[in-house]
Design an enzyme around this catalytic site. Structure first.
Site, PDB file in Angstrom:
ATOM      1  N   ASN A 145       0.840  -1.205   0.000  1.00 31.89           N
ATOM      2  CA  ASN A 145       0.000   0.000   0.000  1.00 31.89           C
ATOM      3  C   ASN A 145       0.870   1.250   0.000  1.00 31.89           C
ATOM      4  OD1 ASN A 145       0.580  -0.935   2.635  1.00 31.89           O
ATOM      5  ND2 ASN A 145      -1.067   0.263   3.537  1.00 31.89           N
ATOM      6  N   ILE A 146       0.408   2.223  -0.768  1.00 25.10           N
ATOM      7  CA  ILE A 146       1.134   3.488  -0.921  1.00 25.10           C
ATOM      8  C   ILE A 146       0.196   4.616  -0.518  1.00 25.10           C
ATOM      9  CG2 ILE A 146       2.230   5.066  -2.581  1.00 25.10           C
ATOM     10  CD1 ILE A 146       3.855   2.484  -2.250  1.00 25.10           C
ATOM     11  N   CYS A 156      -4.172   0.684  -2.436  1.00 27.00           N
ATOM     12  CA  CYS A 156      -3.993  -0.509  -1.604  1.00 27.00           C
ATOM     13  C   CYS A 156      -3.028  -1.496  -2.272  1.00 27.00           C
ATOM     14  CB  CYS A 156      -5.326  -1.220  -1.405  1.00 27.00           C
ATOM     15  SG  CYS A 156      -6.499  -0.330  -0.382  1.00 27.00           S
ATOM     16  N   GLU A 158      -3.317  -4.717  -2.832  1.00 22.44           N
ATOM     17  CA  GLU A 158      -3.930  -5.644  -3.794  1.00 22.44           C
ATOM     18  C   GLU A 158      -4.146  -4.957  -5.143  1.00 22.44           C
ATOM     19  OE1 GLU A 158      -4.904  -4.831  -0.738  1.00 22.44           O
ATOM     20  OE2 GLU A 158      -6.272  -6.300   0.119  1.00 22.44           O
ATOM     21  N   CYS A 189     -10.250  -4.587   1.527  1.00 24.45           N
ATOM     22  CA  CYS A 189     -11.299  -3.577   1.698  1.00 24.45           C
ATOM     23  C   CYS A 189     -12.338  -3.730   0.580  1.00 24.45           C
ATOM     24  CB  CYS A 189     -10.692  -2.173   1.675  1.00 24.45           C
ATOM     25  SG  CYS A 189     -10.102  -1.646   0.060  1.00 24.45           S
ATOM     26  N   CYS A 192     -11.061  -2.889  -2.944  1.00 20.99           N
ATOM     27  CA  CYS A 192     -10.221  -3.967  -3.511  1.00 20.99           C
ATOM     28  C   CYS A 192     -11.077  -5.155  -3.927  1.00 20.99           C
ATOM     29  CB  CYS A 192      -9.155  -4.405  -2.517  1.00 20.99           C
ATOM     30  SG  CYS A 192      -7.796  -3.208  -2.410  1.00 20.99           S
TER      31      CYS A 192
HETATM   32  N1  THU Z   1      -5.154  -1.384   2.781  1.00 24.82           N
HETATM   33  C1  THU Z   1      -4.678  -2.240   1.819  1.00 24.82           C
HETATM   34  O1  THU Z   1      -3.565  -2.048   1.301  1.00 24.82           O
HETATM   35  N2  THU Z   1      -5.455  -3.279   1.462  1.00 24.82           N
HETATM   36  C2  THU Z   1      -6.703  -3.537   1.973  1.00 24.82           C
HETATM   37  O2  THU Z   1      -7.442  -4.326   1.446  1.00 24.82           O
HETATM   38  C3  THU Z   1      -7.092  -2.860   3.213  1.00 24.82           C
HETATM   39  C4  THU Z   1      -6.462  -1.531   3.383  1.00 24.82           C
HETATM   40  C5  THU Z   1      -4.331  -0.240   3.164  1.00 24.82           C
HETATM   41  C6  THU Z   1      -4.870   1.071   2.677  1.00 24.82           C
HETATM   42  C7  THU Z   1      -4.293   2.032   3.688  1.00 24.82           C
HETATM   43  O3  THU Z   1      -2.982   2.345   3.281  1.00 24.82           O
HETATM   44  C8  THU Z   1      -4.232   1.225   4.960  1.00 24.82           C
HETATM   45  O4  THU Z   1      -4.273  -0.146   4.564  1.00 24.82           O
HETATM   46  C9  THU Z   1      -5.375   1.498   5.923  1.00 24.82           C
HETATM   47  O5  THU Z   1      -6.602   1.513   5.274  1.00 24.82           O
END
Ligand code: THU
Length: 234
Positions: A145-146, A156, A158, A189, A192
């Site tokens: 995640n960035i 995210c 994914e 989430c 995603c």
């Molecule tokens: N995040 C993900 O990378 N994948 C998910 O499916 C859930 C959330 C990241 C997004 C954000 O950077 C952090 O987790 C909190 O939401």
């Protein structure tokens, strides 16, 4: 590379408006980004967001962006301002080469690689790292995640892995694994899930939880009664 081939990697079944750009990192590496539409409008990933996030996930910093022409590229202004990017219109990209998106891994190495990848996440707001590995016929494509100054322009893990697979021209997406560092249960989430549903509709998805356990699921279970219609695609 040439612009036509790069643009053709776009996934734009709904509006048929492919877009592509190339971000150049401070390291001198090139990162391709293509537009990836989603049946749900706001989940469309703009080419510039994809390319900047691949660059950042690599530990590199975006320095300039190469464009085919002056045509409108969504989110361009935000990313140009965020990294003080130089904009260059370059018609001939024949000599540009991209790094490999996929790495070869044994399936027994996936968990450890996911744990290592957690260090590459950029989580300036949330301090909640997530890593993903997408299995393809060419190997595993990684994502983390960035987060950037504006929360709404983050990506995210994914979705970054999916965008990277497509932008690098890999056409078959086989299964996804993800890992979180914190939280009780790793789980994608809603945004995603919608994007996963579009590119991996009935595939295995492995959730590696922060406590070291694993649960194995199918993407078809993540978005029950989802919206779709073949009449929407062009
Ligand atoms: N995040 C993900 O990378 N994948 C998910 O499916 C859930 C959330 C990241 C997004 C954000 O950077 C952090 O987790 C909190 O939401």
């Amino acid at each position: 590379m040439n612009w036509k081939i790069l643009e053709q990697r776009s996934y734009t079944p709904y509006s048929n408006t492919p877009k592509a750009c190339i971000v150049v990192g401070k390291s001198g590496n090139y990162y391709p980004g293509v537009r990836i539409e989603n049946i749900s409008f706001p989940l469309t990933i703009p080419a510039i967001q994809a390319a900047c996030c691949f660059c950042l996930a690599d530990g590199d910093t975006p320095e300039s962006v190469l464009l085919k022409d002056e045509n409108y590229l969504e989110q361009l202004d935000f990313w140009v301002k965020e990294f003080d990017l130089k904009k260059e219109v370059v018609t001939n990209i024949e000599n540009i080469q991209f790094g490999d998106a996929a790495i070869s891994l044994e399936s027994s190495q996936v968990k450890n690689r996911l744990i290592e990848l957690l260090n590459e996440a950029i989580t300036i707001h949330s301090d909640f790292p997530v890593s993903a590995l997408l299995m393809t016929p060419s190997g595993y494509v990684s994502g983390v995640n960035i987060e950037v100054s504006d929360w709404t322009f983050g990506l995210c893990a994914e979705r970054l892995a999916i965008a990277k697979t497509i932008s690098y021209g890999i056409e078959s997406l086989e299964s996804m694994s993800l890992h979180t560092l914190k939280g009780e249960f790793s789980s994608p989430c809603g945004a995603c899930r919608q994007v996963i549903h579009e590119h991996l509709p009935d595939n295995e998805i492995n959730f590696f939880h922060a406590d070291g356990t694993l649960s194995v699921h199918y993407t078809s279970d993540l978005l029950p009664l989802s919206f779709s219609s073949t009449s929407l695609t062009k």
